[in-house]
Write a protein that holds these residues in place. Sequence first.
Motif, PDB file in Angstrom:
ATOM      1  N   PRO A  13      16.627  18.827 -21.625  1.00  8.74           N
ATOM      2  CA  PRO A  13      17.298  17.520 -21.520  1.00  8.74           C
ATOM      3  C   PRO A  13      18.802  17.645 -21.718  1.00  8.74           C
ATOM      4  CG  PRO A  13      15.341  17.372 -22.911  1.00  8.74           C
ATOM      5  CD  PRO A  13      15.570  18.823 -22.664  1.00  8.74           C
ATOM      6  N   ASP A  14      19.548  16.976 -20.876  1.00 11.38           N
ATOM      7  CA  ASP A  14      21.004  16.961 -20.974  1.00 11.38           C
ATOM      8  C   ASP A  14      21.427  15.646 -21.607  1.00 11.38           C
ATOM      9  OD1 ASP A  14      23.697  17.217 -20.726  1.00 11.38           O
ATOM     10  OD2 ASP A  14      23.700  17.759 -18.602  1.00 11.38           O
ATOM     11  N   THR A  15      21.590  15.650 -22.913  1.00  9.49           N
ATOM     12  CA  THR A  15      21.806  14.405 -23.653  1.00  9.49           C
ATOM     13  C   THR A  15      23.205  13.818 -23.508  1.00  9.49           C
ATOM     14  OG1 THR A  15      22.318  15.677 -25.642  1.00  9.49           O
ATOM     15  CG2 THR A  15      20.045  14.954 -25.370  1.00  9.49           C
ATOM     16  N   ASP A  64      20.712  14.064 -15.543  1.00 13.02           N
ATOM     17  CA  ASP A  64      19.533  14.604 -16.205  1.00 13.02           C
ATOM     18  C   ASP A  64      18.263  14.251 -15.445  1.00 13.02           C
ATOM     19  OD1 ASP A  64      18.278  15.860 -18.711  1.00 13.02           O
ATOM     20  OD2 ASP A  64      17.264  13.923 -18.560  1.00 13.02           O
ATOM     21  N   ARG A  72       9.184  20.760 -19.549  1.00  7.23           N
ATOM     22  CA  ARG A  72       9.813  21.533 -20.621  1.00  7.23           C
ATOM     23  C   ARG A  72       9.253  22.957 -20.646  1.00  7.23           C
ATOM     24  NH1 ARG A  72      12.815  18.972 -24.783  1.00  7.23           N
ATOM     25  NH2 ARG A  72      13.084  21.127 -25.519  1.00  7.23           N
ATOM     26  N   LYS A  86      17.892  10.651 -28.279  1.00  8.74           N
ATOM     27  CA  LYS A  86      18.521  10.739 -26.958  1.00  8.74           C
ATOM     28  C   LYS A  86      17.569  11.346 -25.936  1.00  8.74           C
ATOM     29  CE  LYS A  86      23.376  11.015 -28.395  1.00  8.74           C
ATOM     30  NZ  LYS A  86      24.624  11.809 -28.364  1.00  8.74           N
ATOM     31  N   GLU A  87      16.841  12.377 -26.336  1.00  8.44           N
ATOM     32  CA  GLU A  87      15.868  12.999 -25.437  1.00  8.44           C
ATOM     33  C   GLU A  87      14.769  12.010 -25.052  1.00  8.44           C
ATOM     34  OE1 GLU A  87      14.320  16.633 -26.998  1.00  8.44           O
ATOM     35  OE2 GLU A  87      16.308  17.544 -27.300  1.00  8.44           O
ATOM     36  N   GLN A  88      14.343  11.232 -26.021  1.00 15.08           N
ATOM     37  CA  GLN A  88      13.304  10.243 -25.744  1.00 15.08           C
ATOM     38  C   GLN A  88      13.822   9.155 -24.811  1.00 15.08           C
ATOM     39  OE1 GLN A  88      11.751   7.775 -29.035  1.00 15.08           O
ATOM     40  NE2 GLN A  88       9.730   8.478 -28.418  1.00 15.08           N
ATOM     41  N   GLU A 106      19.814  13.451 -31.633  1.00 15.87           N
ATOM     42  CA  GLU A 106      19.461  14.187 -30.421  1.00 15.87           C
ATOM     43  C   GLU A 106      18.026  13.907 -29.965  1.00 15.87           C
ATOM     44  OE1 GLU A 106      21.266  16.303 -28.277  1.00 15.87           O
ATOM     45  OE2 GLU A 106      22.829  15.186 -29.334  1.00 15.87           O
ATOM     46  N   LYS A 107      17.111  13.826 -30.920  1.00 22.01           N
ATOM     47  CA  LYS A 107      15.713  13.578 -30.560  1.00 22.01           C
ATOM     48  C   LYS A 107      15.551  12.214 -29.894  1.00 22.01           C
ATOM     49  CE  LYS A 107      11.012  13.681 -32.425  1.00 22.01           C
ATOM     50  NZ  LYS A 107      10.169  13.870 -33.651  1.00 22.01           N
ATOM     51  N   HIS A 161       6.814  15.245 -19.166  1.00 21.53           N
ATOM     52  CA  HIS A 161       7.906  15.789 -19.975  1.00 21.53           C
ATOM     53  C   HIS A 161       7.501  17.127 -20.594  1.00 21.53           C
ATOM     54  CE1 HIS A 161      11.522  15.657 -22.445  1.00 21.53           C
ATOM     55  NE2 HIS A 161      10.777  15.989 -23.495  1.00 21.53           N
TER      56      HIS A 161
END
Length: 268
Positions: free
Chosen positions: A179-181, A230, A173, A193-195, A190-191, A169
Amino acid sequence: MIFSTASTRFPKFLHPNHQISNRKHFSASPNISVRNSLQITTDSKSANPQIHEIERLCTQSNTNFAIQLAEKMLKEGSEIQLQTLILLLQSCMESRSLASVRKTHQLIIKSQPKINPLILNYIASIYYKLGGKANARQLLDKMSQRPRTHKINQNTKQKETYEKVRELHDQIRAIGYVPDTKYVFHDIDEKSKEQALMYHSERLAIAFGLISTSTGTTLRIMKNLRICGDCHNAVKFISKVVGREIIVRDNKRFHHFNDGVCSCGDYW
């Protein structure tokens, strides 16, 4: 090498089950079952005539004489193959002699430095079937007290896989992946969702494949759901970072990722 995944399960690399040849199938009690797992055959090419005699006695249901001969062979330092001892165990079960099962169990312990857990489970099932519940429980308790090296190795591998996912990851990056959440439908920040995206099953499978295979090996991932947009984008970046071809088969088509490009042309 193929890694099979579902939507949220940790991917497992499945090795072929070890079995002991063919011919005789054993059935166990419903509570302690090794049905369809343990199979044997006698070794007709054995050079030792005493082995042939044990096998002959077993087929004729002369279990006590077969046990006496096996005990004599072990005292003399002769080797008895596991297949022969399991055939003897089967004969004990058919004769419904709990005492004979105990003797044969001891013969297996004396002759085999390491005993396959399937064999031990089978012996426990015979004890249970013939009414020796105390013997079965004692054997199973001893098995549970053994060091579970496989479980330790599995946990270590799982930890390495998650570490590899996080490493990948960070690497993708660094070269432009974002990341497309919108592919996360949970009501979380959001964080988070990225995880959640980072730990999608195909990425876990890829990470597991990378730490389990040599450099340059093509990874083949099978997924029973459609790959999300994603992950499709992330795998393109991963293929570029690791320099490997990654083939993902979802429920629609094959995706061949190589050097940052997918064979589907971003249409899926």
